[in-house]
Design an enzyme around this catalytic site. Structure first.
Site, PDB file in Angstrom:
ATOM      1  N   HIS A   1     -22.996 -40.994  -5.168  1.00  0.00           N
ATOM      2  CA  HIS A   1     -22.675 -41.293  -3.772  1.00  0.00           C
ATOM      3  C   HIS A   1     -21.707 -42.469  -3.692  1.00  0.00           C
ATOM      4  CE1 HIS A   1     -26.607 -39.281  -3.601  1.00  0.00           C
ATOM      5  NE2 HIS A   1     -26.254 -38.883  -2.405  1.00  0.00           N
TER       6      HIS A   1
ATOM      7  N   SER B   1     -31.101 -34.153  -1.578  1.00  0.00           N
ATOM      8  CA  SER B   1     -32.536 -34.365  -1.366  1.00  0.00           C
ATOM      9  C   SER B   1     -33.142 -33.161  -0.655  1.00  0.00           C
ATOM     10  CB  SER B   1     -32.775 -35.606  -0.500  1.00  0.00           C
ATOM     11  OG  SER B   1     -32.172 -36.718  -1.091  1.00  0.00           O
TER      12      SER B   1
ATOM     13  N   ALA C   1     -29.383 -33.878   2.655  1.00  0.00           N
ATOM     14  CA  ALA C   1     -30.344 -34.224   3.707  1.00  0.00           C
ATOM     15  C   ALA C   1     -29.540 -34.961   4.772  1.00  0.00           C
ATOM     16  CB  ALA C   1     -31.436 -35.118   3.151  1.00  0.00           C
TER      17      ALA C   1
ATOM     18  N   TYR D   1     -21.892 -44.910  -1.786  1.00  0.00           N
ATOM     19  CA  TYR D   1     -22.573 -46.201  -1.576  1.00  0.00           C
ATOM     20  C   TYR D   1     -23.089 -46.820  -2.866  1.00  0.00           C
ATOM     21  CZ  TYR D   1     -26.786 -43.225  -1.590  1.00  0.00           C
ATOM     22  OH  TYR D   1     -27.750 -42.306  -1.912  1.00  0.00           O
ATOM     23  N   GLU D   2     -23.037 -46.076  -3.986  1.00  0.00           N
ATOM     24  CA  GLU D   2     -23.584 -46.629  -5.228  1.00  0.00           C
ATOM     25  C   GLU D   2     -22.668 -47.691  -5.828  1.00  0.00           C
ATOM     26  OE1 GLU D   2     -25.632 -43.677  -7.866  1.00  0.00           O
ATOM     27  OE2 GLU D   2     -24.985 -42.281  -6.304  1.00  0.00           O
TER      28      GLU D   2
ATOM     29  N   MET E   1     -24.754 -39.338   4.201  1.00  0.00           N
ATOM     30  CA  MET E   1     -24.027 -40.274   3.327  1.00  0.00           C
ATOM     31  C   MET E   1     -23.414 -39.571   2.121  1.00  0.00           C
ATOM     32  SD  MET E   1     -26.857 -43.317   3.275  1.00  0.00           S
ATOM     33  CE  MET E   1     -27.831 -43.716   4.740  1.00  0.00           C
ATOM     34  N   SER E   2     -23.119 -38.290   2.245  1.00  0.00           N
ATOM     35  CA  SER E   2     -22.611 -37.572   1.061  1.00  0.00           C
ATOM     36  C   SER E   2     -21.677 -36.443   1.475  1.00  0.00           C
ATOM     37  CB  SER E   2     -23.796 -36.998   0.270  1.00  0.00           C
ATOM     38  OG  SER E   2     -24.426 -35.959   0.999  1.00  0.00           O
TER      39      SER E   2
ATOM     40  N   HIS F   1     -33.515 -38.675  -6.834  1.00  0.00           N
ATOM     41  CA  HIS F   1     -32.324 -37.902  -7.198  1.00  0.00           C
ATOM     42  C   HIS F   1     -32.346 -37.677  -8.705  1.00  0.00           C
ATOM     43  CE1 HIS F   1     -29.810 -39.257  -3.463  1.00  0.00           C
ATOM     44  NE2 HIS F   1     -30.948 -38.688  -3.140  1.00  0.00           N
TER      45      HIS F   1
ATOM     46  N   ASN G   1     -34.574 -36.053   9.933  1.00  0.00           N
ATOM     47  CA  ASN G   1     -34.921 -37.017  10.998  1.00  0.00           C
ATOM     48  C   ASN G   1     -33.904 -36.917  12.137  1.00  0.00           C
ATOM     49  OD1 ASN G   1     -33.293 -38.415   8.641  1.00  0.00           O
ATOM     50  ND2 ASN G   1     -32.659 -39.412  10.550  1.00  0.00           N
TER      51      ASN G   1
ATOM     52  N   HIS H   1     -35.688 -44.339   3.143  1.00  0.00           N
ATOM     53  CA  HIS H   1     -35.423 -43.342   2.107  1.00  0.00           C
ATOM     54  C   HIS H   1     -36.703 -42.555   1.808  1.00  0.00           C
ATOM     55  CE1 HIS H   1     -33.343 -41.386  -1.106  1.00  0.00           C
ATOM     56  NE2 HIS H   1     -34.136 -41.882  -2.043  1.00  0.00           N
TER      57      HIS H   1
HETATM   58  N1  HPA Z   1     -28.395 -41.027   8.334  1.00  0.00           N
HETATM   59  C1  HPA Z   1     -27.692 -40.972   7.192  1.00  0.00           C
HETATM   60  N2  HPA Z   1     -28.057 -40.273   6.146  1.00  0.00           N
HETATM   61  C2  HPA Z   1     -29.205 -39.564   6.252  1.00  0.00           C
HETATM   62  C3  HPA Z   1     -29.982 -39.575   7.411  1.00  0.00           C
HETATM   63  C4  HPA Z   1     -29.555 -40.338   8.521  1.00  0.00           C
HETATM   64  O1  HPA Z   1     -30.188 -40.405   9.589  1.00  0.00           O
HETATM   65  N3  HPA Z   1     -31.046 -38.769   7.178  1.00  0.00           N
HETATM   66  C5  HPA Z   1     -30.906 -38.279   5.919  1.00  0.00           C
HETATM   67  N4  HPA Z   1     -29.782 -38.749   5.343  1.00  0.00           N
END
Ligand code: HPA
Length: 264
Positions: A77, A24, A107, A79-80, A202-203, A55, A226, A238
């Site tokens: 990912h 991302s 990201a 988590y998918e 998460m990747s 994505h 963030n 998201h």
């Molecule tokens: N946590 C997990 N994955 C993320 C985050 C986060 O704060 N920000 C962007 N991807």
């Protein structure tokens, strides 16, 4: 059609040397490609069909400067589906085509007060917190892959040098992988901080393991969207990740394009 023959049909007499995975916020990189062809993952056997809004699912073949690259815009990912080996086939194929290096982007959330949203971080090491591996089930002694220097120190020095030349601040740190898709709890963020992580996401970690197993060198960059959960009043979603990533996309891609074009 098999990915290899389809690629040859699109770009005969051409072979990529560097594989890139765009997360991302990094989609702007494709604007820097010359002589680019696009192949939808749907046409490539073994490539994933992403299920995440924002994505993409396209393989780009082209050049960054003089460097022939294969850019995967979209990744699978953990988590998918729960499986963490979704990128095994694409990476194997790109290695067979001639890639010797994998450049990864993502990201991520920051765990450091001095690394605010919109920062860029070079990943120097990772924490595989779910303790999941895409190599489970393989046989042979080469599955026991060393993860020392998994994020190649020579490539890291190169990236730092290019950032300095552009006057860009490039943080360095440890990326902690959480399986997701839920964001972390504030307690999990405090745990990751105490374990020595600088960013969460998460990747990336499964692909780094796969790449090291294939003998590819790895360089990885995080775009900070963030602060980790509980570190600020910000509400995590998201949509928030995507809007933050969009804002910094141009600058991040500019840096990445130059890093790749000049990679040793
Ligand atoms: N946590 C997990 N994955 C993320 C985050 C986060 O704060 N920000 C962007 N991807």
């Amino acid at each position: 059609m098999s990915p290899l023959s389809l690629m040859k049909q699109h770009a005969p007499d051409w072979a990529p040397r560097i594989a890139v995975v765009l997360g991302s916020g990094w989609g702007g990189l494709t604007k820097h490609l010359s002589n680019a062809v696009q192949i939808p993952y749907a046409e490539l056997d073994g490539f994933p069909q992403p299920t995440v809004a924002g994505h993409d699912a396209t393989l780009w073949l082209g050049n960054l400067g003089a460097q022939p690259v294969a850019v995967m815009s979209g990744r699978k990912h953990g988590y998918e589906t729960g499986a963490v080996d979704g990128m095994a086939k694409p990476l194997k194929m790109l290695q067979q085509l001639g890639c010797h290096t994998l450049v990864q982007t993502n990201a991520a959330g920051s765990l450091r007060a001095d690394m605010p949203p919109q920062s860029l971080m070079l990943i120097t090491d990772h924490l595989n917190l779910p303790q999941r591996s895409p190599l489970v089930g393989l046989t042979g002694n080469d599955r026991f892959v060393s993860m020392v220097d998994a994020y190649d120190s020579e490539l890291n020095s190169h990236a730092a040098l290019i950032a300095k030349g552009q006057g860009a601040t490039l943080f360095e740190g440890v990326y902690a992988w959480f399986l997701g898709p839920q964001f972390e709890t504030p307690a999990e963020i405090r745990m990751a901080q105490r374990l020595g992580a600088d960013a969460v996401g998460m990747s990336t970690v499964p692909e780094t393991i796969l790449a090291r197993h294939l003998g590819l060198r790895v360089l990885a960059l995080s775009f900070i969207t963030n602060f980790g959960a509980g570190m600020s009043a910000e509400h995590l979603s998201h949509a928030h990740t995507l809007s933050q990533a969009k804002e910094g996309s141009e600058r991040a891609s500019q840096l990445l394009a130059e890093i790749i074009a000049t990679l040793p």
